[in-house]
Motif scaffolding. Structure first.
Motif, PDB file in Angstrom:
ATOM      1  N   PHE A  78      -7.106  -8.410  -1.150  1.00  0.00           N
ATOM      2  CA  PHE A  78      -6.859  -8.217  -2.617  1.00  0.00           C
ATOM      3  C   PHE A  78      -5.475  -9.033  -3.215  1.00  0.00           C
ATOM      4  O   PHE A  78      -5.731  -9.353  -4.013  1.00  0.00           O
ATOM      5  CB  PHE A  78      -6.255  -6.520  -2.393  1.00  0.00           C
ATOM      6  CG  PHE A  78      -5.873  -5.947  -3.793  1.00  0.00           C
ATOM      7  CD1 PHE A  78      -7.123  -5.464  -4.352  1.00  0.00           C
ATOM      8  CD2 PHE A  78      -4.897  -6.031  -4.225  1.00  0.00           C
ATOM      9  CE1 PHE A  78      -6.957  -4.637  -5.744  1.00  0.00           C
ATOM     10  CE2 PHE A  78      -4.520  -5.425  -5.488  1.00  0.00           C
ATOM     11  CZ  PHE A  78      -5.530  -4.666  -6.319  1.00  0.00           C
ATOM     12  N   TYR A  91     -14.250  -0.027  -6.336  1.00  0.00           N
ATOM     13  CA  TYR A  91     -15.388  -0.071  -6.508  1.00  0.00           C
ATOM     14  C   TYR A  91     -16.151   0.796  -5.360  1.00  0.00           C
ATOM     15  O   TYR A  91     -15.507   0.932  -4.376  1.00  0.00           O
ATOM     16  CB  TYR A  91     -16.109  -1.226  -6.451  1.00  0.00           C
ATOM     17  CG  TYR A  91     -16.005  -2.138  -7.717  1.00  0.00           C
ATOM     18  CD1 TYR A  91     -16.724  -1.955  -8.723  1.00  0.00           C
ATOM     19  CD2 TYR A  91     -14.703  -2.896  -7.778  1.00  0.00           C
ATOM     20  CE1 TYR A  91     -16.742  -2.705  -9.784  1.00  0.00           C
ATOM     21  CE2 TYR A  91     -14.372  -3.441  -8.947  1.00  0.00           C
ATOM     22  CZ  TYR A  91     -15.471  -3.439 -10.003  1.00  0.00           C
ATOM     23  OH  TYR A  91     -15.323  -4.077 -11.259  1.00  0.00           O
ATOM     24  N   THR A 107      -1.661  -0.425  -3.939  1.00  0.00           N
ATOM     25  CA  THR A 107      -3.121  -0.374  -3.375  1.00  0.00           C
ATOM     26  C   THR A 107      -3.216   0.822  -2.764  1.00  0.00           C
ATOM     27  O   THR A 107      -2.310   1.629  -1.818  1.00  0.00           O
ATOM     28  CB  THR A 107      -3.670  -1.581  -2.593  1.00  0.00           C
ATOM     29  OG1 THR A 107      -2.732  -1.466  -1.476  1.00  0.00           O
ATOM     30  CG2 THR A 107      -3.341  -2.665  -3.143  1.00  0.00           C
ATOM     31  N   LEU A 108      -4.241   1.707  -3.071  1.00  0.00           N
ATOM     32  CA  LEU A 108      -4.620   3.157  -2.757  1.00  0.00           C
ATOM     33  C   LEU A 108      -5.805   3.156  -1.955  1.00  0.00           C
ATOM     34  O   LEU A 108      -6.520   4.089  -2.071  1.00  0.00           O
ATOM     35  CB  LEU A 108      -4.594   4.066  -3.790  1.00  0.00           C
ATOM     36  CG  LEU A 108      -3.157   3.890  -4.742  1.00  0.00           C
ATOM     37  CD1 LEU A 108      -3.399   4.482  -5.994  1.00  0.00           C
ATOM     38  CD2 LEU A 108      -1.917   4.269  -4.107  1.00  0.00           C
ATOM     39  N   GLY A 109      -6.170   2.076  -1.196  1.00  0.00           N
ATOM     40  CA  GLY A 109      -7.463   2.054  -0.353  1.00  0.00           C
ATOM     41  C   GLY A 109      -8.506   2.363  -1.194  1.00  0.00           C
ATOM     42  O   GLY A 109      -8.645   1.727  -2.220  1.00  0.00           O
ATOM     43  N   SER A 110      -9.615   3.281  -0.629  1.00  0.00           N
ATOM     44  CA  SER A 110     -10.708   3.545  -1.433  1.00  0.00           C
ATOM     45  C   SER A 110     -10.665   4.158  -2.807  1.00  0.00           C
ATOM     46  O   SER A 110     -11.568   4.219  -3.569  1.00  0.00           O
ATOM     47  CB  SER A 110     -11.677   4.400  -0.467  1.00  0.00           C
ATOM     48  OG  SER A 110     -10.999   5.596  -0.182  1.00  0.00           O
ATOM     49  N   ASN A 127       0.926  -1.167   0.053  1.00  0.00           N
ATOM     50  CA  ASN A 127       0.187  -0.101  -0.009  1.00  0.00           C
ATOM     51  C   ASN A 127       1.100   1.233   0.056  1.00  0.00           C
ATOM     52  O   ASN A 127       2.076   1.188  -0.158  1.00  0.00           O
ATOM     53  CB  ASN A 127      -1.108  -0.095   1.213  1.00  0.00           C
ATOM     54  CG  ASN A 127      -0.350   0.013   2.477  1.00  0.00           C
ATOM     55  OD1 ASN A 127       0.797   0.609   2.849  1.00  0.00           O
ATOM     56  ND2 ASN A 127      -1.074  -0.198   3.616  1.00  0.00           N
ATOM     57  N   GLY A 158      -8.408   3.081  -5.140  1.00  0.00           N
ATOM     58  CA  GLY A 158      -7.909   2.019  -6.157  1.00  0.00           C
ATOM     59  C   GLY A 158      -6.682   1.350  -6.117  1.00  0.00           C
ATOM     60  O   GLY A 158      -5.890   1.144  -5.053  1.00  0.00           O
ATOM     61  N   VAL A 211     -18.186   1.446  -2.545  1.00  0.00           N
ATOM     62  CA  VAL A 211     -18.875   0.799  -1.509  1.00  0.00           C
ATOM     63  C   VAL A 211     -19.098   1.550  -0.079  1.00  0.00           C
ATOM     64  O   VAL A 211     -18.193   2.419   0.117  1.00  0.00           O
ATOM     65  CB  VAL A 211     -18.443  -0.675  -1.237  1.00  0.00           C
ATOM     66  CG1 VAL A 211     -18.602  -1.535  -2.521  1.00  0.00           C
ATOM     67  CG2 VAL A 211     -17.081  -0.488  -0.664  1.00  0.00           C
ATOM     68  N   GLY A 230     -11.485  -6.657  -2.664  1.00  0.00           N
ATOM     69  CA  GLY A 230     -11.306  -5.815  -1.563  1.00  0.00           C
ATOM     70  C   GLY A 230     -12.415  -5.141  -1.177  1.00  0.00           C
ATOM     71  O   GLY A 230     -12.696  -4.742   0.146  1.00  0.00           O
ATOM     72  N   ALA A 257      -8.323  -5.712   4.032  1.00  0.00           N
ATOM     73  CA  ALA A 257      -8.532  -5.460   2.717  1.00  0.00           C
ATOM     74  C   ALA A 257      -7.429  -5.577   1.713  1.00  0.00           C
ATOM     75  O   ALA A 257      -7.537  -6.390   0.741  1.00  0.00           O
ATOM     76  CB  ALA A 257      -9.019  -3.798   2.514  1.00  0.00           C
ATOM     77  N   GLY A 258      -6.179  -5.417   2.149  1.00  0.00           N
ATOM     78  CA  GLY A 258      -5.066  -5.825   1.591  1.00  0.00           C
ATOM     79  C   GLY A 258      -4.868  -7.052   1.482  1.00  0.00           C
ATOM     80  O   GLY A 258      -4.360  -7.715   0.333  1.00  0.00           O
ATOM     81  N   ALA A 282     -17.703   1.355   3.494  1.00  0.00           N
ATOM     82  CA  ALA A 282     -16.882   0.699   4.176  1.00  0.00           C
ATOM     83  C   ALA A 282     -17.250   0.921   5.635  1.00  0.00           C
ATOM     84  O   ALA A 282     -17.424   1.703   6.252  1.00  0.00           O
ATOM     85  CB  ALA A 282     -15.414   1.441   3.855  1.00  0.00           C
TER      86      ALA A 282
END
Ligand code: ADP
Length: 302
Positions: A253, A239, A219-222, A183, A224, A241, A278, A249-250, A243
């Motif tokens: 993913f 996507y 990975t960049l959290g919410s 991340n 993308g 959603v 994720g 999450a990681g 949270a």
């Protein structure tokens, strides 16, 4: 379908809810207490198995109740536990405090996870030999991570390193990684490049490629995730959603990526699948408890 071997940690997460975090010296009465199977290695292995992956895990637990529970949990999720052994130390434990804003603070006692050594890699070499994709994190000793990556590359396997929790890595580790999945914070620590904007992310990722990583997904959290290799880069938005809890999450993913790649999907397809997984994982509470099954992904309309 290709086989996957995960080399990593198993922890029992001991979770307590509080209104506010305790200050040094303070004793607080908390709320509910929960024991939840965790550890990045086990979380990723379970994520893969629930998504239909053929997954085996190399790891260690203590000769205690937590150890037995963790191995049973993996078995019930169809992870092959033949390569999980018992160590002299106690099973790894994570003490997790969650406040009312869903912020957490965590202390990990690694225990048996820190007894996974080079000999264990040799003893369980069949797990690597019989797999096409090897997935490792940084909750076992760095020497073991380094050796496992060397052996996996010698055997011509595709190696995925999820560099969490982040540590400074030497060049020999980095050069044996095919796919690195940090991340933003982890990328900053391993590249030693301060990240304040998109250019910095690119710069930090390119510095990893210069050291021998074949490809990265940051990975960049919410927001993308971002794919980068020597020739190209592309961004996959997350996507949208609601949270509830971003724990694991990681892990979900990286697990989903490995399964999609084991099914010979393209990297674009694998990232789309992992982004769905994720997103689904943040819609539920907990680590392994929040990991979706294949049907959830098929039914997901992002
Ligand atoms: P980590 O848990 O390692 O910090 P991230 O938070 O970057 O990992 O999450 C991994 C991936 O999960 C993201 O790239 C994204 O695809 C998905 N994801 C994470 N948080 C959210 C969110 N709030 N909404 C939708 N997807 C998310």
């Amino acid at each position: 379908m290709k086989n996957i071997c995960v080399i990593g940690s198993l922890n029992m997460d001991l979770v307590v809810n509080v209104d506010t975090m305790p200050k040094p010296g303070q004793t607080l009465l908390g709320g509910n207490f929960k024991e939840v199977p965790g550890g990045k290695g086990a979380n990723q292995a379970v994520a893969m198995a629930r998504l239909g992956g053929n997954v085996s895990m190399i790891g260690k637990v203590g000769n205690d109740g937590f150890g037995k529970t963790l191995v049973e949990a993996l078995k019930s999720d169809n992870v092959n536990t033949d390569y999980i052994h018992t160590a002299d130390s106690s099973t790894g434990v994570a003490f997790i405090t969650v406040d009312k804003n869903a912020q957490n603070s965590i202390v990990v006692a690694p225990g048996a996870n820190f007894e996974v050594n080079k000999e264990d890699v040799d003893k369980n070499i069949d797990c690597i030999k019989n797999s096409d994709i090897i997935v490792i994190q940084l909750e076992t000793p760095l020497e073991t991570v380094k050796y496992a990556l060397q052996v996996a590359k010698y055997l011509n396997k595709y190696t995925i390193l999820n560099p969490a929790p982040a540590l400074k890595l030497d060049d020999e580790i980095i050069s044996n990684v095919d796919l690195l999945t940090p991340n933003e914070t982890e990328l900053e620590i391993i590249s030693e490049i301060k990240i304040e904007n998109e250019d910095d992310i690119n710069k930090a990722a390119r510095s990893m490629i210069a050291k021998g990583v074949k490809e990265l997904i940051v990975t960049l959290g919410s927001k993308g995730s971002l794919y980068i290799n020597e020739e190209k880069s592309f961004f996959k938005p997350a996507y949208k959603v609601e949270a509830i809890d971003t724990t694991a999450a990681g892990d979900s993913f990286t697990g989903a990526l490995a399964v999609a790649l084991s099914n010979n999907k393209t990297m674009e397809e694998a990232m789309d699948f992992a982004s769905k997984v994720g997103a689904l994982s943040v819609m539920k509470e907990g680590a392994q408890s929040s990991l979706p099954v294949l049907e959830d992904v098929s039914n997901f309309r992002g």
